[in-house]
Each structure stands twice: as C-alpha cells, then as structure tokens.
Design an enzyme around this catalytic site. Structure first.
Site, PDB file in Angstrom:
ATOM      1  N   ALA A 161       0.822  -1.211   0.000  1.00 23.87           N
ATOM      2  CA  ALA A 161       0.000   0.000   0.000  1.00 23.87           C
ATOM      3  C   ALA A 161       0.855   1.259   0.000  1.00 23.87           C
ATOM      4  CB  ALA A 161      -0.927  -0.012   1.210  1.00 23.87           C
ATOM      5  N   ALA A 162       1.985   1.202  -0.703  1.00 24.03           N
ATOM      6  CA  ALA A 162       2.904   2.347  -0.693  1.00 24.03           C
ATOM      7  C   ALA A 162       2.678   3.290  -1.869  1.00 24.03           C
ATOM      8  CB  ALA A 162       4.348   1.857  -0.693  1.00 24.03           C
TER       9      ALA A 162
ATOM     10  N   ARG B 228      -3.755   8.866  -9.994  1.00 24.75           N
ATOM     11  CA  ARG B 228      -4.954   9.087 -10.818  1.00 24.75           C
ATOM     12  C   ARG B 228      -6.227   9.323  -9.993  1.00 24.75           C
ATOM     13  NH1 ARG B 228      -5.726   4.722 -14.989  1.00 24.75           N
ATOM     14  NH2 ARG B 228      -4.446   3.348 -13.722  1.00 24.75           N
TER      15      ARG B 228
ATOM     16  N   LYS C 255      -4.770   6.919  -1.748  1.00 25.77           N
ATOM     17  CA  LYS C 255      -5.782   6.140  -2.478  1.00 25.77           C
ATOM     18  C   LYS C 255      -6.461   5.076  -1.619  1.00 25.77           C
ATOM     19  CE  LYS C 255      -4.483   3.015  -5.665  1.00 25.77           C
ATOM     20  NZ  LYS C 255      -4.106   2.519  -7.005  1.00 25.77           N
TER      21      LYS C 255
ATOM     22  N   TYR D 133      -2.660  -6.681  -2.648  1.00 22.94           N
ATOM     23  CA  TYR D 133      -2.559  -5.244  -2.891  1.00 22.94           C
ATOM     24  C   TYR D 133      -3.629  -4.529  -2.067  1.00 22.94           C
ATOM     25  CZ  TYR D 133       0.067  -6.179  -7.258  1.00 22.94           C
ATOM     26  OH  TYR D 133       0.972  -6.571  -8.193  1.00 22.94           O
TER      27      TYR D 133
ATOM     28  N   GLY E 256       0.111  -7.749 -16.343  1.00 27.21           N
ATOM     29  CA  GLY E 256       1.165  -8.717 -16.579  1.00 27.21           C
ATOM     30  C   GLY E 256       0.535 -10.003 -17.108  1.00 27.21           C
TER      31      GLY E 256
ATOM     32  N   ARG F 194     -26.499   5.292  16.332  1.00 22.58           N
ATOM     33  CA  ARG F 194     -25.061   5.557  16.240  1.00 22.58           C
ATOM     34  C   ARG F 194     -24.280   4.512  17.035  1.00 22.58           C
ATOM     35  NH1 ARG F 194     -24.633  11.360  18.253  1.00 22.58           N
ATOM     36  NH2 ARG F 194     -22.425  10.821  18.108  1.00 22.58           N
TER      37      ARG F 194
END
Ligand code: UD1
Ligand code: CA
Length: 449
Positions: free
Chosen positions: A9-10, A15, A22, A103, A138, A313
C-alpha cells in the site's frame, strides 16, 4: 500451515487526484485497504505486514484502527512491487510458513480464492484471471496450471501480449524462499523497477514448481481512479443486496439500501427503502428497519423495529422487541427488552430498563460542554414527553417523570418527579392581552400612513 500476510500500500494513486492516500478512500463505508485486510484475515494469519509509503502516517493509523497487531513497514521510494515485498521480509523474520501478498487497492479477493491459493502444493502460486480486456496487465506464461513466468506488458512481445491469462498481483510462497527470491531481483526491465512477478521465473530456474490458481475477473478489480471507485462501490452494493436476499432478508427497494463491508442481517429481517448501513451493524432475524434509517455500530435484536427516519449511532444496543420510532437518535445506549422510544428523542450514554416508555421529545443532556455523563433509567419507567434528563442522573424502577420536566436529581423507585414551574391560569387575561396587542398594532399602522 501457518500463514502471514503482506499488503502492498505504498503507491501514490496519482490518478485519484486526491490529497487522501488512495487506499484510504472509502468503499462500502470503510477504507479500501480494510477490504484487503479483511479478506486476508480469513486466513487467520499469524502476522500481518503492511508496506506503506505515500501518506504513510495516515495509512498506518488506518491499519492500526483495523488491526492493532499489524506491523507497518515504510518503503521510502516506490521502486517496484518486488522491492516493496523485500522491505516487508525483515518483519517476517523467524516466521516459517506461507506468505500471501495482496494489494491494498484490490478489495474484492474472496476468502475461498485465498484458501485455494494456500492449498496449492507448489512453491510459488500466483492468482490469475482470464481478462475480458487484458490491457496492460502482466501476462501469465503457463501450460495448464503450470506457470513458467510472468511477463509485464511493457516487456512483452506481441505474441505474449496476445495471452489473456493475466496476473492479479496476488501471490503465495513459503516465507524463507520468498525472502531469498526477492533479495535476488534485479531491475533491468522496461520500467526500471524491481518486479515481484520475476520471482516466478527465478523459482522455476531453481527447479521449483510454480502454479496458477484462477478466480473470476471481478475479484481482481483494482481501484486507480474515482470512476473505478464508483464502479467498485456499485459492484459491492449489488453483491451485498443479492447476498442479503439470498440469505432470507427482505429488501423492499434493494437499489436504495446501502450496506457496509461487515453488515450482518438475519433471516426474515425486513429492510425498508433508503436505509444506510454504516460499519458494525448487526440485525437479528425478524427485526424490522423501516424507511430512511441511518445505522452505524449498533445491534438490533429479534422482534425489534426501528424507524422510519431513525438514527442509531455506535454503541446503540436494542434488545428484543424494542421499538424505536421516527426522528429518534440513539448513541452508546443499551435499551432492554420491550423499551419504547416512539418519537423525536435523543438518548446518548444511557441505559434503559425493560418495558420502559420514553415519551416524545425526551433528551438525555449527556454533555456539559466538557465531559459526557450517563443516564440510567430503570425498568417499567414512564418518561413523560419533553423530559430533559440532565446527566449524570438515575431514574428508579417504575418511576415517572412529568411532561416538560427538567430532571436534575435522581428519581427514587416508584416516585413521580415533577421538575417544571407550576401552572397558573388567569381568568379572561387572554382576551385582554389580544385587545391590547391589536390596539398597539393599529397605532403603528396609522403612524406609517
Ligand atoms: C502489477 C503487476 C502486474 C499485474 C498488476 C495487477 C508487477 C511488476 N506487476 O502491475 O503483473 O497484472 O499489478 O494489477 O508486480 N506498490 C508498492 N510499492 C511499489 C510499487 C507498488 O507498495 O514500489 C503497490 C501499489 O501501491 C499497488 C500495488 O503495489 O497497490 C501494485 O502496484 P502497481 O504499480 O499498481 O502495479 P502494476 O504496474 O499495476
Ligand atoms: Ca495497478
């Protein structure tokens, strides 16, 4: 066999065009990253390592919020997926077992798919999928489920680009082997990156087995843009709605109900239109949630009914047969069996005993501007309409409060508490007052003319 998880998560997520990393953008009510962590949790991993980089501090805080036991490792420069995994390996020192790489931006990998990956007997197993549009994924160079190598799109020949079996990015390998393989990676390729995908060819060169396990393409959906995020949300909701109905939940208007990543609803529960489930909601069998409710971090027991237009809540616990009606907000409060809170009420930091009735317009004044305080109401109490309960305060069993009371002191069991000014009625005064007011208004009118 023991398993460990590495979540990458680096990456920057350029985009998304966002200040927020992200993987922290919300999907089904929680950060995208939590979906990968949740899928990984299904393997009951001994260790979880998350590789962070862009927005590391925020991403790490989010990881800790989901799993305080996870380790975060910083990858200062994003030199490729292989480099990222290499950064994680020291955190797995002493771990002997299988490592699964996921990922952080790929939220939909199914637990069964991860199990299939873990069950594969090969030294290295890669999760692949048949792509409708292979684009720049890939490519898996394989014969049946025997995998030879992975070639990145940038480095692929025309013939290799014609392959439709693609790399999801998910991979499993034994920890010691994976550490050796990623340590040996080079970056002599079209992107100048250390490719994790090269571990397959390297394993094969050592005479080890590599396999591909496949899953539906929908599971491998990665999020790179806000359009993809919206698509992912829609896909999640469509699936959650279908699953709810398959397991016996009635959705009166499925397209208007929004679920969270962990919403759990029992059979024969009925959910009305326009209901939003935030994280951490459980609804037992046979409960009813009527139109336009917003629920978060709460539990609704069998036979209870909520709404329309109610807000529950975090910490709202409704026991069996509780009724919460319209324009009621409940936070961090336990409502015992058969409690009724019909209209226009706020209950915060409260405990309400069995079969107590809370009248319209009741408010627990739980906050003094500095601290929060508790309100404890006994069983079979009658709270009159428009009662202000100034916490900390306790109302004993079978007690009553008079409508419009401001209750600042504890009410003993069975007592009637009245906390308001005594009423006085002045004969004829209403008419006199009207006449006076009208006369004044007429005088003002004349002046204007
Ligand atoms: C990668 C795969 C590709 C596969 C595709 C699936 C490689 C070399 N390629 O390509 O075969 O089809 O995913 O989506 O692995 N990350 C880091 N540090 C880095 C680089 C990446 O943490 O240095 C993270 C990213 O944040 C992201 C994930 O790894 O979550 C994948 O990286 P990305 O750059 O998107 O890989 P792709 O080029 O798409
Ligand atoms: Ca990608």
């Amino acid at each position: 066999m023991a398993t460990a998880l590495i979540v990458l998560a680096a990456g920057q997520g350029t985009r998304m065009n966002s200040d927020l990393p992200k993987v922290l953008h919300p999907l089904a009510g929680v950060p995208i990253l939590w979906h990968a962590l949740q899928a990984g949790r299904s393997l009951d991993p001994e260790r979880v390592v998350v590789v962070t980089g862009h927005g590391a501090a925020a991403v790490e805080a989010s990881v800790r919020a989901y799993d305080p036991d996870a380790t975060c490792v910083r990858q200062a420069e994003q030199l490729g997926t292989g480099h990222a995994v290499a950064q994680a390996m020291p955190a797995l020192a002493g771990f002997a077992g299988r490592v699964v790489v996921l990922y952080g931006d790929t939220p939909f990998i199914h637990p069964d798919t991860l199990q299939a990956l873990i069950d594969s007997p090969a030294e290295v197993t890669v999760l692949g999928f048949e792509a409708a549009d292979p684009a720049r994924y890939g490519r898996l160079v394989a014969a049946g489920d025997r995998l030879d190598r992975i070639v990145e799109w940038k480095d692929a020949t025309e013939a290799e680009r014609a392959i439709t079996l693609c790399n999801s990015g998910v991979l499993a390998a034994e920890a010691g082997l994976l550490a050796e393989l990623v340590a040996g990676l080079g970056n002599d390729n079209a992107a100048g990156e250390y490719y994790l995908t090269d571990v397959v060819g390297a394993a094969r060169a050592r005479g080890l087995a590599a396999r591909v396990v496949t899953c539906p393409e929908a599971e491998t959906l990665g999020i790179n843009t806000r359009v993809e995020l919206a698509r992912a949300e829609a896909a999640f909701q469509a699936r959650a709605r279908a699953e709810a109905m398959e397991t016996g939940v009635t959705l009166q208007a499925p397209d208007t109900v929004f679920f969270s990543f962990d919403t759990a609803i029992g059979r024969d529960a009925v959910i009305g239109p326009n209901v939003v489930f935030g994280p951490g909601v459980t609804v037992e069998s046979g409960a009813e949630v009527r139109a336009f409710c917003h629920l978060e971090g709460c539990h609704i027991s069998r036979g209870a009914s909520v709404g329309p237009f109610a807000r529950l809540r975090p910490g709202a616990e409704l026991a069996e047969d509780v009724h919460v009606g319209n324009f009621v907000e409940i936070k961090n409060s336990i409502l015992d069996e058969g409690v009724k809170v019909g209209h226009l009420t706020y209950l915060g930091d409260a405990q309400v005993g069995e079969r107590t009735n809370v009248g319209a317009g009741t408010v627990t004044c739980n906050y003094d501007g500095v601290s929060k305080h508790r309100t404890v109401i006994g069983r079979e109490v009658f709270i009159g309409s428009d009662t202000m309960l100034v916490a900390p305060v306790t109302v004993g069993d079978r007690a009553m409060t008079a409508s419009g009371s401001v209750i600042t002191g504890d009410v003993p069991e069975a007592a009637l508490a009245i906390g308001r000014a005594r009423q006085v009625s002045k004969p004829g005064l209403a008419v006199k007052l009207f006449e006076k007011l009208k006369a004044e208004a007429d005088r003002r009118q004349k002046k204007v003319r």
